[in-house]
Enzyme design. Sequence first.
Site, short mmCIF file in Angstrom:
data_model
loop_
_atom_site.label_atom_id
_atom_site.label_comp_id
_atom_site.label_asym_id
_atom_site.label_seq_id
_atom_site.Cartn_x
_atom_site.Cartn_y
_atom_site.Cartn_z
N ASP A 48 0.87 -1.18 0.00
CA ASP A 48 0.00 0.00 0.00
C ASP A 48 0.90 1.23 0.00
O ASP A 48 2.10 1.14 0.24
CB ASP A 48 -0.90 -0.01 1.26
CG ASP A 48 -1.79 1.23 1.32
OD1 ASP A 48 -2.35 1.62 0.28
OD2 ASP A 48 -1.91 1.83 2.41
N SER A 49 0.28 2.39 -0.22
CA SER A 49 1.04 3.63 -0.14
C SER A 49 1.46 3.93 1.30
O SER A 49 2.26 4.82 1.53
CB SER A 49 0.17 4.78 -0.67
OG SER A 49 -1.06 4.81 0.03
N CYS A 102 -3.74 -1.04 -2.06
CA CYS A 102 -4.05 0.37 -2.29
C CYS A 102 -5.04 0.52 -3.45
O CYS A 102 -4.78 0.03 -4.56
CB CYS A 102 -2.73 1.08 -2.63
SG CYS A 102 -2.91 2.82 -2.99
N GLU A 119 -5.32 9.17 9.67
CA GLU A 119 -3.91 9.06 10.09
C GLU A 119 -3.61 9.88 11.34
O GLU A 119 -2.71 9.57 12.10
CB GLU A 119 -2.98 9.45 8.93
CG GLU A 119 -3.15 8.47 7.79
CD GLU A 119 -1.93 8.30 6.92
OE1 GLU A 119 -0.92 8.99 7.14
OE2 GLU A 119 -2.00 7.45 6.02
N CYS A 167 -11.18 3.23 -0.73
CA CYS A 167 -9.87 3.72 -0.27
C CYS A 167 -9.55 2.96 1.01
O CYS A 167 -10.44 2.72 1.84
CB CYS A 167 -9.95 5.23 0.01
SG CYS A 167 -8.45 5.88 0.75
N HIS A 185 -8.26 3.66 3.77
CA HIS A 185 -8.51 4.25 5.09
C HIS A 185 -9.98 4.30 5.46
O HIS A 185 -10.33 4.42 6.62
CB HIS A 185 -7.96 5.68 5.13
CG HIS A 185 -6.48 5.78 5.09
ND1 HIS A 185 -5.73 5.28 4.05
CD2 HIS A 185 -5.59 6.33 5.97
CE1 HIS A 185 -4.45 5.54 4.28
NE2 HIS A 185 -4.34 6.16 5.43
N1 DGL Z 1 -3.95 3.84 0.01
C1 DGL Z 1 -4.63 4.88 -0.73
C2 DGL Z 1 -5.85 4.28 -1.44
O1 DGL Z 1 -6.39 3.27 -1.04
C3 DGL Z 1 -5.02 6.04 0.15
C4 DGL Z 1 -3.86 6.88 0.63
C5 DGL Z 1 -3.11 7.57 -0.50
O2 DGL Z 1 -3.61 8.52 -1.11
O3 DGL Z 1 -2.02 7.10 -0.79
O4 DGL Z 1 -6.30 4.83 -2.41
#
Ligand code: DGL
Length: 273
Positions: free
Chosen positions: A15-16, A78, A157, A189, A191
Amino acid sequence: MQIQDKLTMPIGVFDSGIGGLTVAREIMRQLPSENVVYFGDTARVPYGSKSKNTIIRFSRQIIRFLQTKNVKAIVIACNTASALALDAVQAETPIPVIGVIAPGARAAVNMTKNKKIGVVGTEATIRSETYTKLIHSHLPDASVIGKSCPLFVPLVEEGFSKHPITEQVIDIYLADMKNTDIDTMILGCTHYPLLRSKIMAYLGERVHIVNPAYETAMDLKAVLHEQEIANTSGIPGNYEFYVSDAADKFTGFANSILPYDIATTQCINIEKY
Ligand code: DGL
């Protein structure tokens, strides 16, 4: 390679940053014997405001890193990377690569009764219209309303998931959506599942919420069984965590959302890959 070796090889999940832990958590629940190597790109988060080329470059580097860990399959946890990079990296990677968008879109299609579906995600995910295209591939006459909600990520976060300010932000982003007659909403997403109860309370009971994490874990399970590489030993899996920056912050967040405390998180230089 021995078949036994292949079974015990880990699943790579990336993931990011920290959000993909919601997907890793679901994989750990549904596939408790699988070993998992998780990478969070905490140095380069967010992906949601970046271009497709950049996200493909980052995803390629992470896949090269995960391959050094001898993974047997990769899950792009992600949504943004799944929306923008999955096709490119799938075509060039010799092991299964699974994203979160197709499972989430399929779940929404199965859930909706009136064919009106809402999708929330990052700017890049919503702009790509990947969810819309995949929903239409199953249900051509579905109406899909997308909305990017960029402030949800920093709120989660910062630990503000339960804070009243989050309710105000939900109202700002979702007031228009609430006035439509969607009966299904995809949390597109990583989060957003952590805001699930607040979003559910805001939209009311008539809207079913889809969390692609569960569906993705089930897709992974199906692929591992199809390819006869599932680890069904009954021995609990082993988990390793890597990030590109701020390992301590990651460990703290992981311990707040995983059902156990993680021992260590290792920081690596992802630009080397
Ligand atoms: N992990 C990203 C997503 O699911 C969210 C956070 C980001 O913008 O990197 O799209």
